[in-house]
Design a protein around this motif. Structure first.
Motif, PDB file in Angstrom:
ATOM      1  N   GLY A  90       0.820  -1.204   0.000  1.00 40.96           N
ATOM      2  CA  GLY A  90       0.000   0.000   0.000  1.00 40.96           C
ATOM      3  C   GLY A  90       0.854   1.254   0.000  1.00 40.96           C
ATOM      4  O   GLY A  90       0.554   2.224  -0.701  1.00 40.96           O
ATOM      5  N   MET A  91       1.946   1.247   0.758  1.00 43.21           N
ATOM      6  CA  MET A  91       2.827   2.422   0.797  1.00 43.21           C
ATOM      7  C   MET A  91       3.482   2.672  -0.558  1.00 43.21           C
ATOM      8  O   MET A  91       3.677   3.820  -0.957  1.00 43.21           O
ATOM      9  N   ASP A 182      -7.868   7.060   0.076  1.00 44.41           N
ATOM     10  CA  ASP A 182      -7.449   5.748   0.565  1.00 44.41           C
ATOM     11  C   ASP A 182      -8.714   5.008   0.985  1.00 44.41           C
ATOM     12  O   ASP A 182      -9.376   5.385   1.950  1.00 44.41           O
ATOM     13  N   SER A 204      -4.491  -0.565   0.432  1.00 42.15           N
ATOM     14  CA  SER A 204      -3.504  -1.504   0.911  1.00 42.15           C
ATOM     15  C   SER A 204      -4.167  -2.869   0.742  1.00 42.15           C
ATOM     16  O   SER A 204      -5.047  -3.242   1.515  1.00 42.15           O
ATOM     17  N   THR A 206      -2.995  -5.571   1.334  1.00 37.75           N
ATOM     18  CA  THR A 206      -2.572  -6.361   2.492  1.00 37.75           C
ATOM     19  C   THR A 206      -3.730  -6.617   3.458  1.00 37.75           C
ATOM     20  O   THR A 206      -3.719  -7.590   4.210  1.00 37.75           O
ATOM     21  N   LYS A 207      -4.710  -5.734   3.444  1.00 36.05           N
ATOM     22  CA  LYS A 207      -5.778  -5.775   4.432  1.00 36.05           C
ATOM     23  C   LYS A 207      -6.960  -6.595   3.911  1.00 36.05           C
ATOM     24  O   LYS A 207      -6.851  -7.792   3.778  1.00 36.05           O
TER      25      LYS A 207
HETATM   26  C1  LIG Z   1      -1.912  -0.570   5.976  1.00 37.32           C
HETATM   27  C2  LIG Z   1      -2.390   0.666   5.338  1.00 37.32           C
HETATM   28  C3  LIG Z   1      -1.613   1.326   4.380  1.00 37.32           C
HETATM   29  C4  LIG Z   1      -0.240   0.840   3.983  1.00 37.32           C
HETATM   30  O1  LIG Z   1      -0.308  -0.384   3.325  1.00 37.32           O
HETATM   31  P1  LIG Z   1       0.917  -1.452   3.315  1.00 37.32           P
HETATM   32  O2  LIG Z   1       0.361  -2.526   2.467  1.00 37.32           O
HETATM   33  O3  LIG Z   1       1.176  -1.849   4.736  1.00 37.32           O
HETATM   34  O4  LIG Z   1       2.085  -0.749   2.719  1.00 37.32           O
HETATM   35  C5  LIG Z   1      -2.139   2.460   3.783  1.00 37.32           C
HETATM   36  N1  LIG Z   1      -3.347   2.937   4.132  1.00 37.32           N
HETATM   37  C6  LIG Z   1      -4.112   2.350   5.065  1.00 37.32           C
HETATM   38  C7  LIG Z   1      -5.441   2.923   5.410  1.00 37.32           C
HETATM   39  C8  LIG Z   1      -3.651   1.193   5.706  1.00 37.32           C
HETATM   40  O5  LIG Z   1      -4.409   0.613   6.639  1.00 37.32           O
END
Ligand SMILES: *Cc1c(COP(=O)(O)O)cnc(C)c1O
Length: 423
Positions: A90-91, A182, A204, A206-207
């Motif tokens: 996400g970053m 976001d 992200s 990842t979530k």
């Molecule tokens: C975790 C997160 C990010 C960053 O994402 P990564 O995959 O950890 O780099 C950005 N924005 C939000 C709202 C997040 O929860």
């Protein structure tokens, strides 16, 4: 014909699979692609360098990968955009948007609304990309725009307090300046910022998109005319999503609507109970009465989501230490319920002013509700809040003993110092 979100989640990016004679998503790990016709290969490389989404051959994995491209098509269909561009995290996705919208255009001023994810806040604050930022309330965005403003940045629901931003109103204030939203917390199931005027919708992955805590990735949904520059940045910085990550994120999309709605139903139940628990002083959840002053649930978001934040009456770290079922960890959007202390962890590097305006208080906990039985989650929360409250009462009457959780959370972090922010 446009299918409903549940149907798109299952079928998007898989339209040609039956024709290919396969059922599961094809996974291509190649880093390079042989081509005897070097002239044609050169033309493909040139097309990618110009920002093309596809060409006669991928040439090299940093330029293109068929597996991640499928995930991108699927995510674009869920967000209702022409294109999507995936990244290593996400970053990396947020950094690429800043590079495309601000660094490449020379418009190096950003207008941003707090709270934001701690990493985004820190990236903007320290000036790593040579950008300056003006922090404003969501009603002050228009007045903060300058001729050199390249991007407006918001997050809604905001991490970690779940405050909501009116996307359509901010987009109007931003005018010609592109708006980045976001959308990690809402997911495309609950909110589609591009339909409300956002130029860049960031996740992200990842979530919630991955959903099982086993893949790091990011993605930006946008119009094709913006996607080209993002692909150019990705080729040059190398912030590509690994094909296995693309595969896992794409697979995760199929169950995304079911996961989000199930977790949301549990979150709504828990938020109501937490709001009247004696171990809690305040609950932040957009679905609670009075928590959505702008009336955005229903109009902008299709539901309040599955994230809850709350302020404990006693030591928040002690509450986390007393939990037995809920996973004490950063990140969110996983099948299991996760809880963390933003001021100590995810938002540790946000400066004092940012913590103040963002509402990141010392007793705030952020919880990502998962798919467990709601009664099991409630029992765990209730016993931990009650135990922590009892400990406070005892400590007040005798020698104050630091709670085990408070000590370990602080010392564990001291080891990694001011390492880059966790999720
Ligand atoms: C975790 C997160 C990010 C960053 O994402 P990564 O995959 O950890 O780099 C950005 N924005 C939000 C709202 C997040 O929860």
């Amino acid at each position: 014909m446009t299918y409903a979100v549940d149907t798109r989640a299952v079928h998007a990016g898989r339209e040609d699979l039956a024709e290919l004679g396969v059922h599961a998503l094809p996974l291509d790990f190649s880093t390079t692609y042989p081509m005897h016709d070097q002239v044609a290969a050169g033309a493909a490389l040139g097309a990618f360098a110009d920002g093309a989404a596809s060409a006669a051959t991928p040439v090299y994995q940093r330029l293109h990968n068929p597996t991640t491209a499928r995930f991108e098509q699927a995510l674009a269909q869920l967000e209702g955009t022409e294109a999507a561009v995936s990244f290593a995290s996400g970053m990396a996705a947020i950094t690429a948007v800043l590079q495309a919208a601000c660094v490449l255009t020379g418009k190096k001023h950003v207008v941003a609304v707090r709270p934001l994810y701690g990493g985004t806040d820190h990236l903007l604050s320290i000036g790593l990309l040579g950008l300056s930022v003006t922090w404003v309330d969501q009603d002050e965005v228009g007045g903060a725009i300058r001729p050199d403003t390249g991007l407006v940045v918001v997050e809604t629901p905001g991490n970690p307090t779940l405050s909501l931003v009116d996307i359509a109103t901010v987009a109007i204030q931003a005018g010609d300046v592109p708006l980045m939203v976001d959308n990690t917390f809402a997911t495309p199931v609950l909110q589609n910022p591009a339909r409300l005027g956002a130029a860049y919708v960031v996740h992200s992955g990842t979530k919630y998109l991955g959903g099982h805590g086993d893949v790091l990735g990011g993605v930006v949904a946008c119009a094709e005319h913006r996607a080209g520059a993002l692909r150019q940045v990705r080729i040059l910085t190398g912030a590509v999503l690994h094909p296995l990550g693309g595969y896992l994120l794409h697979r995760g999309l199929a169950t995304l609507p079911l996961r989000v709605r199930a977790a949301q139903a549990t979150a709504a139940t828990l938020a109501v109970r937490l709001a009247v628990h004696r171990g809690i002083s305040k609950v932040h959840y957009p679905g609670l009465p009075g928590s959505d002053p702008r009336g955005l649930i229903g109009r902008q978001m299709r539901g309040p989501g599955a994230m809850i934040a709350f302020e404990t009456a006693g030591d928040a770290a002690a509450v986390v230490a007393a939990l037995r079922l809920i996973t004490p960890a950063v990140s969110l959007g996983s099948v299991d319920t996760l809880i963390e202390h933003p001021a100590l962890l995810t938002h540790r590097l946000v400066d004092a002013e940012g913590k103040e305006t963002g509402g990141i208080t010392p007793n705030l906990l952020r919880m990502s509700v998962g798919l467990e039985d709601p009664e099991d989650l409630w029992a765990d929360l209730d016993q931990a809040l009650t135990a922590a409250r009892a400990a406070v009462t005892v400590a007040a009457g005798s020698a104050p003993l630091p709670a085990a959780g408070a000590v370990s959370a602080t010392s564990a972090y001291a080891v990694s110092g001011s390492a880059p922010v966790a999720a």
